[in-house]
Scaffold this active site. Structure first.
Site, short mmCIF file in Angstrom:
data_model
loop_
_atom_site.label_atom_id
_atom_site.label_comp_id
_atom_site.label_asym_id
_atom_site.label_seq_id
_atom_site.Cartn_x
_atom_site.Cartn_y
_atom_site.Cartn_z
CE LYS A 124 -2.22 120.23 44.49
NZ LYS A 124 -1.41 120.45 45.51
CD GLU B 286 -0.27 126.52 53.69
OE1 GLU B 286 0.61 125.96 53.98
OE2 GLU B 286 -1.47 126.20 53.13
N1 PSU Z 1 -2.21 120.56 49.86
C1 PSU Z 1 -2.04 121.11 48.65
N2 PSU Z 1 -0.77 122.11 48.91
C2 PSU Z 1 -0.13 122.01 49.89
C3 PSU Z 1 -0.73 121.35 51.21
C4 PSU Z 1 -1.63 120.64 50.93
O1 PSU Z 1 -2.65 121.01 47.47
O2 PSU Z 1 0.71 123.01 50.07
C5 PSU Z 1 0.05 121.63 52.41
C6 PSU Z 1 -0.65 122.59 53.27
O3 PSU Z 1 0.33 123.11 54.18
C7 PSU Z 1 -1.48 121.42 54.16
C8 PSU Z 1 -0.50 120.18 54.40
O4 PSU Z 1 -1.97 122.15 55.45
O5 PSU Z 1 0.25 120.32 53.18
C9 PSU Z 1 -0.99 119.14 54.92
O6 PSU Z 1 -0.01 118.28 55.13
P1 PSU Z 1 -0.54 116.72 55.76
O7 PSU Z 1 -1.11 116.04 54.61
O8 PSU Z 1 0.88 115.93 56.01
O9 PSU Z 1 -1.29 117.14 56.91
#
Ligand code: PSU
Ligand code: MN
Length: 306
Positions: free
Chosen positions: A159, A25
């Site tokens: 996390k 990603e």
């Molecule tokens: N969690 C992490 N690091 C990240 C992300 C999540 O520890 O970089 C990023 C990933 O790209 C994940 C996105 O798909 O955040 C999820 O965002 P949201 O919670 O807005 O869906």
């Protein structure tokens, strides 16, 4: 306007010949780490995948073109560009039709990887059900994409800015298995344990490849989460991490942070509060996931050609 996806030659050739490919990603490059650490990480992770006998395919949208596999110059450009969109499913059409540049999240990357025919994807952590989601409805699109996309996502768990218990419940509802690699516990990104159990423990990449084969050859649609704990040498003190997370959550609430901004806000606060010591751990766990994802991709490719 180019609405076709552009697959790098090397990646296309590998896919055509049934060779192992690992998707990566780009949100972790442009929104997850500072420049120039992000460029170094993105390039090293590709080298690790090659050393393991697979082909890396970093996914992003550059000036409206969906790319599967980026050149070193394109990685550099994405990593240093300003105003890069964070792209999940609902952002793809906008960014493409407006000719913008976007970094794909787990959901965006999974979707595009599936279009290209890639089955294994390495990342850091997945999104999930946010704490307080019963009021905010904040559930990451990542979980919906995992529900319907045939892909194996290798991550270090999620996390604990998230509600890990509810995230597991949601994945169960959607029929997504959560496999612990050499562990019974769901790891929580910076820490090897979370207090929650995974569904199944598997100890080898071959077992995971067999599970993928069984799932998809039975026509069972959807993804598989492989939770790979951070290497012991880099795991962090859970008290320090949890304090930072609590304080970040409190601040986000006070400031009324909403929507797409929630995750990046919490991540950057936690990083700041741990005085940057979390960056090295973050990078190392991505490398660790890339190694395992490559081994799984190699094993899965060999099952397909036998
Ligand atoms: N969690 C992490 N690091 C990240 C992300 C999540 O520890 O970089 C990023 C990933 O790209 C994940 C996105 O798909 O955040 C999820 O965002 P949201 O919670 O807005 O869906
Ligand atoms: Mn959200």
């Amino acid at each position: 306007m180019n609405t076709k996806i552009e697959i790098q030659k090397e990646v296309e050739l590998a896919l055509k010949n049934g060779k192992p490919v690992v998707a990566l990603e780009s949100t972790i490059i442009s929104h997850g780490m500072p420049y120039p650490d992000n460029v170094k990480m993105a390039k090293n992770v590709e080298d690790i995948i090659r050393q393991k006998g697979a082909i890396p395919a970093t996914i992003a949208i550059l000036n409206g073109v969906i790319k599967v596999g980026l050149s070193a110059d394109e990685i550099e450009m994405l990593a240093s560009a300003k105003n890069v969109f964070k792209v999940g499913k609902r952002d793809i059409a906008y960014v493409v039709s407006q000719g913008k540049t976007g970094a794909t999240t787990v959901s965006g990357t999974s979707l595009i990887a599936e279009m290209a025919g890639i089955k294994v994807f390495a990342t850091g952590g997945i999104g999930g059900v946010h704490r307080g989601a019963q009021e905010t409805f904040d559930i990451s699109r990542d979980l919906e994409e995992l529900a319907t996309t045939n892909i194996t996502v290798v991550c270090a768990g999620a996390k604990s800015i998230l509600d890990l218990g509810l995230t597991l419940e949601y994945l169960e509802t959607k029929g997504v298995e959560v496999i612990g690699y050499q562990t019974h516990q769901l790891p929580a990104f910076y820490t090897r344990t979370s207090g929650f159990n995974v569904n199944y423990r598997m100890d080898t990449p071959e077992e995971i490849a067999k599970l993928m084969h069984a799932k998809w050859s039975l026509g069972l649609e959807g993804g598989i989460v492989v939770a790979n704990p951070i290497p012991e040498a880099y795991d962090m003190d859970s008290t320090i991490i949890n304090q930072a997370i609590e304080s970040a959550l409190k601040e986000a609430k006070e400031l009324g942070i909403k929507g797409q901004e929630v995750t990046p806000f919490l991540l950057s606060k936690v990083k700041h509060l741990t005085e940057g010591s979390s960056l090295d751990s973050n990078i190392q766990l991505v490398y660790n996931n890339a190694r395992l994802a490559s081994e799984i991709a190699v094993s899965y490719a060999s099952i397909q050609t036998h």
